[in-house]
Design a protein around this motif. Structure first.
Motif, PDB file in Angstrom:
ATOM      1  N   LEU A   1      -2.336   2.061  -9.449  1.00 55.67           N
ATOM      2  CA  LEU A   1      -2.157   2.546  -8.077  1.00 55.67           C
ATOM      3  C   LEU A   1      -1.954   1.418  -7.063  1.00 55.67           C
ATOM      4  CD1 LEU A   1      -2.117   4.776  -5.947  1.00 55.67           C
ATOM      5  CD2 LEU A   1      -4.627   4.736  -5.971  1.00 55.67           C
ATOM      6  N   PRO A   2      -2.773   0.350  -7.056  1.00 51.92           N
ATOM      7  CA  PRO A   2      -2.542  -0.713  -6.057  1.00 51.92           C
ATOM      8  C   PRO A   2      -1.147  -1.319  -6.134  1.00 51.92           C
ATOM      9  CG  PRO A   2      -4.699  -0.966  -7.072  1.00 51.92           C
ATOM     10  CD  PRO A   2      -3.984   0.080  -7.868  1.00 51.92           C
ATOM     11  N   ALA A   3      -0.630  -1.496  -7.354  1.00 55.34           N
ATOM     12  CA  ALA A   3       0.705  -2.063  -7.500  1.00 55.34           C
ATOM     13  C   ALA A   3       1.765  -1.108  -6.967  1.00 55.34           C
ATOM     14  CB  ALA A   3       0.977  -2.392  -8.968  1.00 55.34           C
ATOM     15  N   VAL A   4       1.590   0.197  -7.212  1.00 56.12           N
ATOM     16  CA  VAL A   4       2.562   1.182  -6.717  1.00 56.12           C
ATOM     17  C   VAL A   4       2.495   1.265  -5.195  1.00 56.12           C
ATOM     18  CG1 VAL A   4       3.244   3.615  -6.802  1.00 56.12           C
ATOM     19  CG2 VAL A   4       2.463   2.470  -8.883  1.00 56.12           C
ATOM     20  N   VAL A   5       1.290   1.174  -4.635  1.00 55.23           N
ATOM     21  CA  VAL A   5       1.157   1.161  -3.171  1.00 55.23           C
ATOM     22  C   VAL A   5       1.885  -0.043  -2.578  1.00 55.23           C
ATOM     23  CG1 VAL A   5      -0.478   0.886  -1.272  1.00 55.23           C
ATOM     24  CG2 VAL A   5      -0.987   2.464  -3.134  1.00 55.23           C
ATOM     25  N   ALA A   6       1.730  -1.201  -3.217  1.00 51.84           N
ATOM     26  CA  ALA A   6       2.427  -2.404  -2.731  1.00 51.84           C
ATOM     27  C   ALA A   6       3.941  -2.212  -2.783  1.00 51.84           C
ATOM     28  CB  ALA A   6       2.015  -3.610  -3.574  1.00 51.84           C
ATOM     29  N   LEU A   7       4.420  -1.594  -3.857  1.00 52.55           N
ATOM     30  CA  LEU A   7       5.860  -1.364  -3.987  1.00 52.55           C
ATOM     31  C   LEU A   7       6.365  -0.404  -2.914  1.00 52.55           C
ATOM     32  CD1 LEU A   7       8.448  -1.845  -5.605  1.00 52.55           C
ATOM     33  CD2 LEU A   7       7.787   0.052  -7.104  1.00 52.55           C
ATOM     34  N   LEU A   8       5.640   0.702  -2.677  1.00 50.20           N
ATOM     35  CA  LEU A   8       6.055   1.652  -1.645  1.00 50.20           C
ATOM     36  C   LEU A   8       5.951   1.043  -0.249  1.00 50.20           C
ATOM     37  CD1 LEU A   8       4.625   5.121  -2.797  1.00 50.20           C
ATOM     38  CD2 LEU A   8       6.960   4.267  -2.934  1.00 50.20           C
ATOM     39  N   SER A   9       4.961   0.182  -0.040  1.00 47.68           N
ATOM     40  CA  SER A   9       4.847  -0.500   1.257  1.00 47.68           C
ATOM     41  C   SER A   9       6.063  -1.372   1.516  1.00 47.68           C
ATOM     42  CB  SER A   9       3.573  -1.344   1.293  1.00 47.68           C
ATOM     43  OG  SER A   9       2.429  -0.541   1.164  1.00 47.68           O
ATOM     44  N   TRP A  10       6.556  -1.997   0.463  1.00 52.33           N
ATOM     45  CA  TRP A  10       7.759  -2.824   0.596  1.00 52.33           C
ATOM     46  C   TRP A  10       8.996  -1.962   0.854  1.00 52.33           C
ATOM     47  CZ3 TRP A  10      11.750  -3.386  -3.340  1.00 52.33           C
ATOM     48  CH2 TRP A  10      12.728  -4.331  -2.995  1.00 52.33           C
ATOM     49  N   LEU A  11       9.087  -0.822   0.152  1.00 51.40           N
ATOM     50  CA  LEU A  11      10.267   0.033   0.288  1.00 51.40           C
ATOM     51  C   LEU A  11      10.276   0.814   1.599  1.00 51.40           C
ATOM     52  CD1 LEU A  11      10.502   1.492  -3.344  1.00 51.40           C
ATOM     53  CD2 LEU A  11      12.044  -0.163  -2.294  1.00 51.40           C
ATOM     54  N   LEU A  12       9.118   1.350   2.014  1.00 49.25           N
ATOM     55  CA  LEU A  12       9.064   2.254   3.159  1.00 49.25           C
ATOM     56  C   LEU A  12       8.608   1.584   4.445  1.00 49.25           C
ATOM     57  CD1 LEU A  12       7.491   5.377   1.374  1.00 49.25           C
ATOM     58  CD2 LEU A  12       9.913   4.863   1.755  1.00 49.25           C
ATOM     59  N   LEU A  13       7.666   0.660   4.346  1.00 41.54           N
ATOM     60  CA  LEU A  13       7.122   0.014   5.540  1.00 41.54           C
ATOM     61  C   LEU A  13       7.693  -1.376   5.777  1.00 41.54           C
ATOM     62  CD1 LEU A  13       3.354   1.022   5.162  1.00 41.54           C
ATOM     63  CD2 LEU A  13       5.181   2.235   6.359  1.00 41.54           C
ATOM     64  N   ARG A  14       8.536  -1.811   4.866  1.00 47.47           N
ATOM     65  CA  ARG A  14       9.179  -3.130   4.983  1.00 47.47           C
ATOM     66  C   ARG A  14       8.171  -4.274   5.021  1.00 47.47           C
ATOM     67  NH1 ARG A  14      13.789  -1.714   2.908  1.00 47.47           N
ATOM     68  NH2 ARG A  14      14.826  -0.055   4.076  1.00 47.47           N
ATOM     69  N   GLU A  15       7.050  -4.105   4.322  1.00 47.08           N
ATOM     70  CA  GLU A  15       6.089  -5.195   4.224  1.00 47.08           C
ATOM     71  C   GLU A  15       6.549  -6.205   3.173  1.00 47.08           C
ATOM     72  OE1 GLU A  15       2.190  -3.750   3.440  1.00 47.08           O
ATOM     73  OE2 GLU A  15       1.997  -2.732   5.384  1.00 47.08           O
TER      74      GLU A  15
ATOM     75  N   TYR B   1       0.092   9.156  -0.399  1.00 43.81           N
ATOM     76  CA  TYR B   1      -1.062   9.477   0.448  1.00 43.81           C
ATOM     77  C   TYR B   1      -1.565   8.231   1.172  1.00 43.81           C
ATOM     78  CZ  TYR B   1      -6.071  10.341   1.282  1.00 43.81           C
ATOM     79  OH  TYR B   1      -7.325  10.422   1.825  1.00 43.81           O
ATOM     80  N   VAL B   2      -1.655   7.120   0.446  1.00 47.57           N
ATOM     81  CA  VAL B   2      -2.139   5.875   1.050  1.00 47.57           C
ATOM     82  C   VAL B   2      -1.198   5.403   2.148  1.00 47.57           C
ATOM     83  CG1 VAL B   2      -2.659   3.436   0.605  1.00 47.57           C
ATOM     84  CG2 VAL B   2      -3.391   5.186  -1.031  1.00 47.57           C
ATOM     85  N   ILE B   3       0.107   5.523   1.915  1.00 46.95           N
ATOM     86  CA  ILE B   3       1.091   5.087   2.912  1.00 46.95           C
ATOM     87  C   ILE B   3       0.935   5.893   4.202  1.00 46.95           C
ATOM     88  CG2 ILE B   3       3.543   4.940   3.441  1.00 46.95           C
ATOM     89  CD1 ILE B   3       2.549   2.844   1.446  1.00 46.95           C
ATOM     90  N   PHE B   4       0.798   7.233   4.061  1.00 52.45           N
ATOM     91  CA  PHE B   4       0.606   8.068   5.255  1.00 52.45           C
ATOM     92  C   PHE B   4      -0.719   7.759   5.934  1.00 52.45           C
ATOM     93  CE2 PHE B   4       3.606  11.032   3.017  1.00 52.45           C
ATOM     94  CZ  PHE B   4       4.583  11.036   3.999  1.00 52.45           C
ATOM     95  N   ALA B   5      -1.742   7.428   5.145  1.00 58.31           N
ATOM     96  CA  ALA B   5      -3.086   7.237   5.697  1.00 58.31           C
ATOM     97  C   ALA B   5      -3.204   5.961   6.517  1.00 58.31           C
ATOM     98  CB  ALA B   5      -4.115   7.211   4.570  1.00 58.31           C
ATOM     99  N   ARG B   6      -2.378   4.985   6.236  1.00 57.36           N
ATOM    100  CA  ARG B   6      -2.556   3.677   6.873  1.00 57.36           C
ATOM    101  C   ARG B   6      -2.469   3.757   8.382  1.00 57.36           C
ATOM    102  NH1 ARG B   6       0.071  -1.362   3.858  1.00 57.36           N
ATOM    103  NH2 ARG B   6      -1.034  -2.277   5.612  1.00 57.36           N
ATOM    104  N   ARG B   7      -1.528   4.550   8.885  1.00 59.21           N
ATOM    105  CA  ARG B   7      -1.369   4.644  10.336  1.00 59.21           C
ATOM    106  C   ARG B   7      -2.389   5.591  10.953  1.00 59.21           C
ATOM    107  NH1 ARG B   7       5.264   5.069  10.741  1.00 59.21           N
ATOM    108  NH2 ARG B   7       5.723   2.949   9.999  1.00 59.21           N
ATOM    109  N   LEU B   8      -2.626   6.722  10.308  1.00 60.41           N
ATOM    110  CA  LEU B   8      -3.522   7.714  10.883  1.00 60.41           C
ATOM    111  C   LEU B   8      -4.961   7.203  10.936  1.00 60.41           C
ATOM    112  CD1 LEU B   8      -3.585  10.558  12.034  1.00 60.41           C
ATOM    113  CD2 LEU B   8      -4.034  11.417   9.725  1.00 60.41           C
ATOM    114  N   ALA B   9      -5.397   6.484   9.915  1.00 54.38           N
ATOM    115  CA  ALA B   9      -6.784   5.996   9.863  1.00 54.38           C
ATOM    116  C   ALA B   9      -7.072   4.960  10.938  1.00 54.38           C
ATOM    117  CB  ALA B   9      -7.070   5.405   8.483  1.00 54.38           C
ATOM    118  N   GLN B  10      -6.035   4.374  11.511  1.00 50.33           N
ATOM    119  CA  GLN B  10      -6.245   3.398  12.582  1.00 50.33           C
ATOM    120  C   GLN B  10      -6.548   4.071  13.914  1.00 50.33           C
ATOM    121  OE1 GLN B  10      -2.658   1.086  12.514  1.00 50.33           O
ATOM    122  NE2 GLN B  10      -3.216  -0.051  10.675  1.00 50.33           N
TER     123      GLN B  10
END
Length: 213
Positions: A99-113, A163-172
């Motif tokens: 999961l952490p690796a997939v989150v990192a990949l989606l963050s790069w693809l969707l959030l441009r991190e 879920y993690v990608i959506f949560a990052r902004r809302l949890a702030q």
């Protein structure tokens, strides 16, 4: 502190997977998902209330809560429970650990991190681990069934990463406990019709529940 909290959350997910394996011998998949959300909904009732002077949720935040629940509760539970039913608990745990690796990949693809060297290495190791796992002969249930189970577990990882990608902004902007409680209520609403229908079709054998316990 953040690393410790994430480690604890993954330990709870791992326990959820391990405990789901024997329970699926008694409960239907959607029925078990319904029971999970119903128990959590009762436990989280005190967290659903907004804090003092907290502004109302915006339409965008309501949409984010729905999407987080749709991916992180509804689709994740269906994919994960069906996957665990077809593969081994150990294989399911290994796939969920990506999961952490997939989150990192989606963050790069969707959030441009930007991905650092360690993140790229983690993604490569995750892909290699899943590829190696797919080559291992299943102990029971047949190779095709185990492969389908592994693919469903991989789909569950994708849902949880979304879920993690959506949560990052809302949890702030909102209290994490209230966000968790509202997400679970959405999950209960989504799974309830299907879970109740499946429980009606396949009544629970309470004697078998006692054996599992």
């Amino acid at each position: 502190r953040a690393y410790l909290l994430r480690t604890a959350s993954m330990a709870l997910v791992g326990s959820y997977v391990a405990l789901s394996k024997p329970l699926l011998a008694v409960f239907p998949v959607l029925g078990l998902a319904l029971l999970r959300c119903a128990i959590a909904a009762v436990a989280m009732i005190p967290w659903t209330r907004p804090a003092r002077d907290e502004p109302p949720l915006t339409r965008s935040e309501h949409l984010q809560l729905f999407l987080m629940s749709f991916f992180g509760n509804f689709l994740f539970s269906i994919a994960m429970l069906n996957g665990v039913a077809r593969t081994t608990a150990s294989a399911a745990g290994v796939i969920l650990s990506t999961l952490p690796a997939v989150v990192a990949l989606l963050s790069w693809l969707l959030l441009r991190e930007r991905l650092g060297g360690r993140a790229v290495l983690a993604i490569a190791l995750a892909v290699a681990g899943i590829a190696l796992l797919s080559l291992v002969r299943a102990d029971d249930g047949g190779r095709a069934s185990a492969l389908l189970g592994n693919l469903l577990m991989l789909a569950a990882v994708g849902c949880e990463a979304s879920y993690v990608i959506f949560a990052r902004r809302l949890a702030q902007r909102r209290a994490p406990l209230r966000v968790s409680a509202l997400i679970n209520l959405w999950g209960l609403a989504l799974i309830a019709p299907w879970g109740l229908w499946q429980l009606a079709q396949a009544p629970i054998d309470f004697a078998a529940v006692g054996v599992v316990a």
